[in-house]
Motif scaffolding. Structure first.
Motif, PDB file in Angstrom:
ATOM      1  N   ILE A 113      32.059  24.281  35.356  1.00 31.52           N
ATOM      2  CA  ILE A 113      32.689  25.069  34.295  1.00 31.52           C
ATOM      3  C   ILE A 113      32.946  26.495  34.755  1.00 31.52           C
ATOM      4  O   ILE A 113      33.923  27.121  34.336  1.00 31.52           O
ATOM      5  N   THR A 132      36.409  27.687  35.626  1.00 32.90           N
ATOM      6  CA  THR A 132      37.432  28.066  34.644  1.00 32.90           C
ATOM      7  C   THR A 132      37.365  29.554  34.302  1.00 32.90           C
ATOM      8  O   THR A 132      38.134  30.020  33.478  1.00 32.90           O
ATOM      9  N   ARG A 162      34.841  34.070  31.242  1.00 29.49           N
ATOM     10  CA  ARG A 162      35.077  34.165  29.804  1.00 29.49           C
ATOM     11  C   ARG A 162      35.079  32.767  29.183  1.00 29.49           C
ATOM     12  O   ARG A 162      34.391  32.524  28.193  1.00 29.49           O
ATOM     13  N   THR A 163      35.834  31.845  29.792  1.00 29.91           N
ATOM     14  CA  THR A 163      35.888  30.487  29.267  1.00 29.91           C
ATOM     15  C   THR A 163      34.519  29.828  29.362  1.00 29.91           C
ATOM     16  O   THR A 163      34.070  29.170  28.418  1.00 29.91           O
ATOM     17  N   ALA A 165      31.613  31.188  29.266  1.00 30.08           N
ATOM     18  CA  ALA A 165      30.724  31.730  28.240  1.00 30.08           C
ATOM     19  C   ALA A 165      31.042  31.135  26.874  1.00 30.08           C
ATOM     20  O   ALA A 165      30.134  30.810  26.098  1.00 30.08           O
ATOM     21  N   THR A 166      32.348  30.939  26.548  1.00 32.59           N
ATOM     22  CA  THR A 166      32.666  30.363  25.238  1.00 32.59           C
ATOM     23  C   THR A 166      32.366  28.873  25.188  1.00 32.59           C
ATOM     24  O   THR A 166      32.395  28.277  24.129  1.00 32.59           O
ATOM     25  N   LEU A 167      32.071  28.264  26.340  1.00 35.53           N
ATOM     26  CA  LEU A 167      31.630  26.866  26.337  1.00 35.53           C
ATOM     27  C   LEU A 167      30.115  26.779  26.263  1.00 35.53           C
ATOM     28  O   LEU A 167      29.533  25.708  26.425  1.00 35.53           O
ATOM     29  N   VAL A 204      27.916  28.310  28.278  1.00 31.05           N
ATOM     30  CA  VAL A 204      27.195  28.501  29.543  1.00 31.05           C
ATOM     31  C   VAL A 204      26.716  29.953  29.594  1.00 31.05           C
ATOM     32  O   VAL A 204      27.510  30.874  29.423  1.00 31.05           O
TER      33      VAL A 204
END
Lengths: 336, 274
Positions: A218, A221, A224-225, A227-229, A231
């Motif tokens: 992840i 990606t 930022r992405t 963190a919003t997932l 992680v």
């Protein structure tokens, strides 16, 4: 794929054990190992047993584990720093180890009676861990611990350390050869004591890295992405940087500095099996082991005199890497 | 969908944020309700992206409070929040040649246990969103080999695979041609109307906002200028205040939406604006 690489690694190790000053058959090597491992009733030739167990096996095992660890750490550093050119040495860990080892050698030159076999690995280890903490302290002013701050901090610290090593070389005067030889890497002094330190750290570290395979994917990606997932990118970086640095530091303290394994192996395997870290990490371990066992066998038993292994891997790995790089540019793939 | 503890999703009270001493958002009071489509509008540097980052917990406010659901946003673990809120970033760059399918599958991460693999339900969901975004034929292609527009559709599909209650779009359609802009915004709009998805989209194009959103929020230099339904706030004087251009807003018969036309203001009024 995993089984194939594992089988290749074992085959490479057995093959390597047959080669050397005294030539042995593969059957003989297997007989010796089985006898030692499970006490099978077939008694091997005592001379062959001594050669395999006391001389060749520790060195071959060390090459396999160090190669594996460097490749795994390469894959992990590349994933967390989102940079296909990162490797275990990117954050200055090798420079720290080199500084530690050079310091021991210089102190010996000045007459400080430090035991040779122990002090160099211990100081190399302390040097790399010390460096890691300085790099992390520098980078952590940026609370996201971004890859740019990490790489930049690593470059700064490595530059200072390499100047410091230059100074130590200057102080070492006529003994400078010992430092240079250590910096070029070698498995010639490896003993079973080294192996007992390498094995637990290598396998514990490998397990930790494999645990975070999906998170590492992840990270590709972007922070930022990721963190919003969900992680926790900062915690992930801390855990894996510490783990891999520890693993690398132990390797460097055993073998000196061996470059390019951490760069080439994950890169090649991504070509073969794709970038999924859940597979890539374990496969890198086998792949790195195979590569370094072959390289060490070359320098130990094939080449007329022993070339430092770090020099060999860089001389073969460097041009090889250039070829892949050019080929991928022609294929129109941006980056690596 | 889970039971809703409160009619409001987010409540922001007196929220401020600054980067290195430079204030980006100032004293913002906002509320976001379920099942609405919000457009966040403003000139470059007006704080749109920062606002989205605050909403999804990537940034913590320097002052004021952000509540999500029935508690403070800082009380939500990142993994918990990721099951409800998904973000489509402005520039979606994936390293290392993962395939389109692999990237979309990453959207399932918050719903999976550490060692769990994707089950049938996950695969169905992933297939569904890929079809919705028209990228099923690209499934095995490496994301590094996609065009900007294809990449953007993958980014939206990845966010939808999170199966979120709220979708945050940060200029997510800026790389798309007209057909794909309309079809993607249309697909998202259907989710708003049919499944009660909430959308908060940072946008540049006022006409896109007029076609896509229910409510608009206008920001200027970190201040809230005004907020409200399209009918109430999509007006020439507000557009002039926010962007410094002269505008005319008319209902367009062909599209059935408001249409905004612009021109640079006369030199005199431009000086007045500055």
């Amino acid at each position: 794929m995993g089984f194939v690489l594992f089988a290749l690694l074992i085959a490479a190790m057995v093959f390597s054990a047959t080669m050397g000053y005294m030539s042995l058959s593969a059957g003989e090597v297997i007989k010796v190992v089985l006898h030692r491992l499970i006490g099978s009733g077939v008694y091997p030739d005592p001379v062959a047993a001594a050669v395999v167990v006391d001389v060749r096996l520790p060195r071959i095992l060390a090459a396999a584990i160090v190669g594996g660890v460097l490749a795994v750490c390469g894959a992990v550093f590349q994933a967390i720093l989102r940079n296909p050119l990162a490797d275990p040495y990117t954050l200055g860990i090798s420079s720290g180890a080199a500084f530690g080892a050079s310091l021991v050698i210089v102190l010996q030159v000045f007459g400080l009676a430090l035991p040779d076999g122990l002090s160099i690995p211990v100081f190399a280890f302390a040097g790399s861990i010390g460096t890691l903490f300085v790099v992390l302290a520098l980078a952590s002013g940026d609370r996201r611990l971004s890859s740019t701050s990490l790489i930049l901090s690593g470059v700064i610290v490595a530059a200072i350390l390499s100047a410091a090593i230059g100074f130590l070389k200057f102080l070492a005067d006529e003994q400078v050869g010992i430092i240079i030889f250590w910096l070029m890497g070698s498995f010639s002094g490896v003993s079973w004591t080294n192996i007992t330190v390498l094995i637990p750290i290598a396998f514990l570290g490998l397990a930790v890295c494999m645990l975070y395979g999906r998170e590492l994917n992840i990270m590709a990606t972007g922070e930022r992405t990721a963190a919003t997932l969900g992680v926790n990118t900062v915690r992930l970086r801390w855990i894996l940087l510490l783990t891999c640095s520890l693993m690398t530091a132990v390797c460097v303290s055993v073998s000196g500095i061996i470059g390019f394994i951490g760069l080439i192996v994950p890169h090649l395997l991504r070509h073969l099996v794709g970038p999924d870290n859940r597979r890539l990490i374990l496969l890198s371990f086998f792949g790195g082991g195979i590569l370094l066992v072959i390289a060490d066998t070359l320098t130990r038993a094939v080449l007329p005199s022993e070339v430092p292994i770090g020099v060999l891997t860089a001389l073969i790995g460097g041009p090889f890497f250039c070829v892949i790089f050019k080929k991928r540019q022609q294929d129109g793939i941006a980056g690596l | 969908m889970e039971s809703q503890d409160s009619d409001l999703l987010w409540q922001l009270a007196g929220v401020g944020f600054s980067y290195g001493g430079q204030s980006v958002l100032r004293n913002l009071d906002l509320a976001f309700a379920h099942g609405q489509c919000y457009g966040v509008l403003g000139a470059n540097g007006s704080g749109k992206t920062t606002l989205l980052d605050l909403l999804c917990g990537l940034l913590a406010p320097r002052s004021g409070t952000v509540r999500f659901g029935n508690r403070s946003l800082s009380g939500w673990r990142p993994g918990e929040l990721a099951k409800k809120v998904a973000l489509v970033p402005q520039d979606f760059v994936v390293r290392f040649g993962f395939s389109v399918r692999e990237v979309v599958e990453m959207g399932r991460h918050p719903h999976l246990g550490r060692f769990a693999a994707l089950d049938d339900h996950d695969h169905q969901l992933v297939d569904g969103v890929m079809e919705e975004m028209g990228i099923q034929t690209l499934a095995d292609r490496s994301v590094t080999r996609l065009s900007g527009g294809e990449k953007q559709r993958v980014a939206v599909a990845r966010a939808l695979a999170q199966d979120p209650q709220v979708l945050l779009l940060d200029e997510a359609t800026s790389n798309l041609d007209i057909f794909h802009t309309l079809s993607i915004l249309g697909a998202i709009r259907r989710r708003v109307d049919e499944q009660g998805l909430t959308v908060i989209a940072a946008l540049h194009d006022l006409n896109q906002a007029a076609f896509f959103c229910d409510r608009l929020i206008f920001l200027k230099k970190g201040h809230l200028i005004c907020q409200g339904s399209i009918d109430d706030v999509l007006q020439a004087d507000i557009i002039h205040e926010v962007y410094g251009v002269d505008a005319q807003v008319r209902l367009n018969e062909f599209s059935g939406c408001y249409h905004v036309s612009y021109r640079m203001p006369s030199p005199q009024s431009s000086v007045h604006h500055l």
